[in-house]
Write a protein that holds these residues in place. Structure first.
Motif, PDB file in Angstrom:
ATOM      1  N   GLU A 157       0.831  -1.202   0.000  1.00 40.27           N
ATOM      2  CA  GLU A 157       0.000   0.000   0.000  1.00 40.27           C
ATOM      3  C   GLU A 157       0.869   1.257   0.000  1.00 40.27           C
ATOM      4  O   GLU A 157       0.574   2.245  -0.699  1.00 40.27           O
ATOM      5  CB  GLU A 157      -0.935  -0.011   1.216  1.00 40.27           C
ATOM      6  CG  GLU A 157      -1.978   1.066   1.185  1.00 40.27           C
ATOM      7  CD  GLU A 157      -3.146   0.793   2.131  1.00 40.27           C
ATOM      8  OE1 GLU A 157      -4.075   1.615   2.164  1.00 40.27           O
ATOM      9  OE2 GLU A 157      -3.139  -0.254   2.814  1.00 40.27           O
ATOM     10  N   GLU A 158       1.968   1.225   0.744  1.00 42.96           N
ATOM     11  CA  GLU A 158       2.892   2.357   0.776  1.00 42.96           C
ATOM     12  C   GLU A 158       3.562   2.545  -0.586  1.00 42.96           C
ATOM     13  O   GLU A 158       3.772   3.675  -1.044  1.00 42.96           O
ATOM     14  CB  GLU A 158       3.941   2.145   1.872  1.00 42.96           C
ATOM     15  CG  GLU A 158       3.373   2.217   3.280  1.00 42.96           C
ATOM     16  CD  GLU A 158       4.366   1.800   4.346  1.00 42.96           C
ATOM     17  OE1 GLU A 158       5.460   1.309   3.971  1.00 42.96           O
ATOM     18  OE2 GLU A 158       4.049   1.953   5.544  1.00 42.96           O
ATOM     19  N   GLU A 159       3.891   1.420  -1.231  1.00 37.69           N
ATOM     20  CA  GLU A 159       4.496   1.464  -2.564  1.00 37.69           C
ATOM     21  C   GLU A 159       3.551   2.118  -3.574  1.00 37.69           C
ATOM     22  O   GLU A 159       3.963   2.955  -4.392  1.00 37.69           O
ATOM     23  CB  GLU A 159       4.846   0.046  -3.019  1.00 37.69           C
ATOM     24  CG  GLU A 159       5.456  -0.057  -4.398  1.00 37.69           C
ATOM     25  CD  GLU A 159       5.629  -1.508  -4.828  1.00 37.69           C
ATOM     26  OE1 GLU A 159       5.516  -1.779  -6.042  1.00 37.69           O
ATOM     27  OE2 GLU A 159       5.872  -2.374  -3.962  1.00 37.69           O
ATOM     28  N   ILE A 160       2.275   1.752  -3.522  1.00 33.09           N
ATOM     29  CA  ILE A 160       1.279   2.327  -4.429  1.00 33.09           C
ATOM     30  C   ILE A 160       1.118   3.826  -4.158  1.00 33.09           C
ATOM     31  O   ILE A 160       0.989   4.633  -5.092  1.00 33.09           O
ATOM     32  CB  ILE A 160      -0.079   1.611  -4.273  1.00 33.09           C
ATOM     33  CG1 ILE A 160       0.030   0.149  -4.713  1.00 33.09           C
ATOM     34  CG2 ILE A 160      -1.162   2.329  -5.072  1.00 33.09           C
ATOM     35  CD1 ILE A 160       0.423  -0.051  -6.161  1.00 33.09           C
ATOM     36  N   LYS A 161       1.153   4.194  -2.889  1.00 37.11           N
ATOM     37  CA  LYS A 161       1.036   5.607  -2.529  1.00 37.11           C
ATOM     38  C   LYS A 161       2.185   6.412  -3.139  1.00 37.11           C
ATOM     39  O   LYS A 161       1.960   7.511  -3.682  1.00 37.11           O
ATOM     40  CB  LYS A 161       1.035   5.747  -0.999  1.00 37.11           C
ATOM     41  CG  LYS A 161       0.803   7.172  -0.515  1.00 37.11           C
ATOM     42  CD  LYS A 161       0.791   7.234   1.002  1.00 37.11           C
ATOM     43  CE  LYS A 161       0.607   8.683   1.479  1.00 37.11           C
ATOM     44  NZ  LYS A 161       0.636   8.778   2.961  1.00 37.11           N
ATOM     45  N   ARG A 162       3.403   5.863  -3.093  1.00 30.86           N
ATOM     46  CA  ARG A 162       4.554   6.551  -3.675  1.00 30.86           C
ATOM     47  C   ARG A 162       4.394   6.697  -5.194  1.00 30.86           C
ATOM     48  O   ARG A 162       4.710   7.745  -5.773  1.00 30.86           O
ATOM     49  CB  ARG A 162       5.852   5.804  -3.359  1.00 30.86           C
ATOM     50  CG  ARG A 162       6.315   5.936  -1.919  1.00 30.86           C
ATOM     51  CD  ARG A 162       7.746   5.497  -1.753  1.00 30.86           C
ATOM     52  NE  ARG A 162       7.938   4.078  -2.126  1.00 30.86           N
ATOM     53  CZ  ARG A 162       7.795   3.068  -1.287  1.00 30.86           C
ATOM     54  NH1 ARG A 162       7.459   3.300  -0.029  1.00 30.86           N
ATOM     55  NH2 ARG A 162       7.981   1.835  -1.698  1.00 30.86           N
ATOM     56  N   LEU A 163       3.913   5.619  -5.832  1.00 31.89           N
ATOM     57  CA  LEU A 163       3.716   5.668  -7.284  1.00 31.89           C
ATOM     58  C   LEU A 163       2.674   6.719  -7.657  1.00 31.89           C
ATOM     59  O   LEU A 163       2.841   7.444  -8.655  1.00 31.89           O
ATOM     60  CB  LEU A 163       3.268   4.295  -7.801  1.00 31.89           C
ATOM     61  CG  LEU A 163       4.323   3.185  -7.834  1.00 31.89           C
ATOM     62  CD1 LEU A 163       3.690   1.838  -8.156  1.00 31.89           C
ATOM     63  CD2 LEU A 163       5.412   3.514  -8.864  1.00 31.89           C
ATOM     64  N   ARG A 164       1.619   6.834  -6.872  1.00 35.88           N
ATOM     65  CA  ARG A 164       0.596   7.847  -7.119  1.00 35.88           C
ATOM     66  C   ARG A 164       1.183   9.256  -7.001  1.00 35.88           C
ATOM     67  O   ARG A 164       0.897  10.150  -7.803  1.00 35.88           O
ATOM     68  CB  ARG A 164      -0.551   7.697  -6.119  1.00 35.88           C
ATOM     69  CG  ARG A 164      -1.390   6.437  -6.291  1.00 35.88           C
ATOM     70  CD  ARG A 164      -2.271   6.517  -7.504  1.00 35.88           C
ATOM     71  NE  ARG A 164      -3.115   5.338  -7.637  1.00 35.88           N
ATOM     72  CZ  ARG A 164      -3.693   4.968  -8.770  1.00 35.88           C
ATOM     73  NH1 ARG A 164      -3.486   5.682  -9.866  1.00 35.88           N
ATOM     74  NH2 ARG A 164      -4.455   3.893  -8.827  1.00 35.88           N
ATOM     75  N   GLU A 165       2.009   9.440  -5.984  1.00 33.47           N
ATOM     76  CA  GLU A 165       2.625  10.765  -5.764  1.00 33.47           C
ATOM     77  C   GLU A 165       3.554  11.114  -6.914  1.00 33.47           C
ATOM     78  O   GLU A 165       3.622  12.276  -7.336  1.00 33.47           O
ATOM     79  CB  GLU A 165       3.381  10.766  -4.427  1.00 33.47           C
ATOM     80  CG  GLU A 165       2.464  10.736  -3.226  1.00 33.47           C
ATOM     81  CD  GLU A 165       3.203  10.519  -1.906  1.00 33.47           C
ATOM     82  OE1 GLU A 165       4.417  10.196  -1.966  1.00 33.47           O
ATOM     83  OE2 GLU A 165       2.578  10.665  -0.849  1.00 33.47           O
ATOM     84  N   GLU A 166       4.288  10.111  -7.445  1.00 31.43           N
ATOM     85  CA  GLU A 166       5.182  10.349  -8.569  1.00 31.43           C
ATOM     86  C   GLU A 166       4.391  10.704  -9.826  1.00 31.43           C
ATOM     87  O   GLU A 166       4.818  11.549 -10.620  1.00 31.43           O
ATOM     88  CB  GLU A 166       6.040   9.099  -8.826  1.00 31.43           C
ATOM     89  CG  GLU A 166       7.092   8.864  -7.759  1.00 31.43           C
ATOM     90  CD  GLU A 166       7.779   7.503  -7.916  1.00 31.43           C
ATOM     91  OE1 GLU A 166       7.519   6.822  -8.933  1.00 31.43           O
ATOM     92  OE2 GLU A 166       8.564   7.134  -7.008  1.00 31.43           O
ATOM     93  N   GLU A 167       3.217  10.061 -10.004  1.00 33.29           N
ATOM     94  CA  GLU A 167       2.367  10.354 -11.156  1.00 33.29           C
ATOM     95  C   GLU A 167       1.852  11.800 -11.123  1.00 33.29           C
ATOM     96  O   GLU A 167       1.721  12.455 -12.157  1.00 33.29           O
ATOM     97  CB  GLU A 167       1.157   9.399 -11.187  1.00 33.29           C
ATOM     98  CG  GLU A 167       1.449   8.026 -11.725  1.00 33.29           C
ATOM     99  CD  GLU A 167       0.174   7.174 -11.805  1.00 33.29           C
ATOM    100  OE1 GLU A 167      -0.848   7.586 -11.234  1.00 33.29           O
ATOM    101  OE2 GLU A 167       0.208   6.125 -12.455  1.00 33.29           O
ATOM    102  N   GLU A 168       1.562  12.247  -9.908  1.00 32.23           N
ATOM    103  CA  GLU A 168       0.966  13.578  -9.752  1.00 32.23           C
ATOM    104  C   GLU A 168       2.003  14.680  -9.715  1.00 32.23           C
ATOM    105  O   GLU A 168       1.665  15.860  -9.844  1.00 32.23           O
ATOM    106  CB  GLU A 168       0.134  13.613  -8.461  1.00 32.23           C
ATOM    107  CG  GLU A 168      -1.090  12.679  -8.531  1.00 32.23           C
ATOM    108  CD  GLU A 168      -1.741  12.473  -7.162  1.00 32.23           C
ATOM    109  OE1 GLU A 168      -1.267  13.095  -6.204  1.00 32.23           O
ATOM    110  OE2 GLU A 168      -2.704  11.695  -7.082  1.00 32.23           O
ATOM    111  N   ALA A 169       3.274  14.286  -9.513  1.00 29.35           N
ATOM    112  CA  ALA A 169       4.343  15.309  -9.394  1.00 29.35           C
ATOM    113  C   ALA A 169       4.607  15.983 -10.736  1.00 29.35           C
ATOM    114  O   ALA A 169       4.428  15.408 -11.794  1.00 29.35           O
ATOM    115  CB  ALA A 169       5.608  14.630  -8.888  1.00 29.35           C
TER     116      ALA A 169
END
Length: 231
Positions: free
Chosen positions: A219-231
């Motif tokens: 879940e933490e990994e997915i959260k990081r990927l989402r943040e990278e997508e939005e950056a």
């Protein structure tokens, strides 16, 4: 929110399934987090079992049958001196028998009866279908359905520790093997009864539990990927 592309394209994920989660609970969690609808698992683990669960997404769902057919390795415990209707702790122990006469040598020797190519009777409390209906539906009503024993291969079955009435084991077996049935049959061979009191799947083919991630980390990994997508 869009699906994460790498999971949409296809990935093979290795999870350490938590106790009391169903295998589908893990699949559902992956679907929710990744927003990918095409997700499946390669081999059910019962809610009371833990350990390695392979989850495939996207195009890799085509490999599920291939992974399901791979050799499995399990560790866990059998409790001797009683039985349960489900062959595990989904139901309460009954038919208590004294085990004080059992010897360590006799317990170890009995494993030989269950090594190699054997015929195994699947549990009545299982998802195997007879006439289109899972056996557990009849079992819950107290109705026993006649099924044929199934050929399985147990290439390794060793008792790793004895703490009576609990014995610890390691089993390497073919797909389709029910460790619950092995527990019941092993106890019957010792004339005291037995049931599976814990189970962990430690390997599927070349995939090992050491390679698996937990759901919190995922879940933490997915959260990081989402943040990278939005950056």
């Amino acid at each position: 929110m869009q699906p994460i592309q790498e999971f949409l394209d296809g990935k093979v994920l290795l999870f350490d399934k938590p106790l009391r989660w169903t295998s589908f609970d893990v699949v559902k969690k992956v679907r929710i987090l990744t927003k990918v609808s095409k997700v499946g698992h390669a081999g059910t683990l019962d809610p009371l079992a833990t350990g390695l669960l392979i989850v495939c997404t996207g195009k890799f769902t085509k490999k599920i049958n291939e992974y399901m057919g791979m050799e499995k390795e399990y560790t866990g415990t059998f409790t001797l001196g009683s039985t349960t209707p489900t062959y595990d702790l989904e139901s309460s122990p009954e038919n208590f028998i004294d085990t004080s006469h059992l010897t360590e040598a006799g317990i170890h020797a009995t494993t030989q009866q269950f090594t190699g190519s054997i015929l195994q009777m699947p549990p009545q409390h299982s998802a195997i279908k007879k006439d289109g209906k899972p056996l557990y539906l009849s079992a819950r009503k107290g109705i026993e359905v006649k099924v044929e024993p199934r050929p399985v291969t147990i290439s390794e079955f060793v008792i790793t520790k004895i703490e009576m009435p609990v014995v610890h084991f390691k089993v390497v077996c073919s797909t389709g093997t029910y460790i619950r049935s092995l527990a019941n049959d092993f106890g019957a061979a010792l004339n005291v009864g037995g049931y599976m009191s814990s189970l962990c799947r430690t390997r599927i083919g070349e995939f090992s539990l050491e390679q698996a991630k937990n759901l919190v980390g995922f879940e933490e990994e997915i959260k990081r990927l989402r943040e990278e997508e939005e950056a």
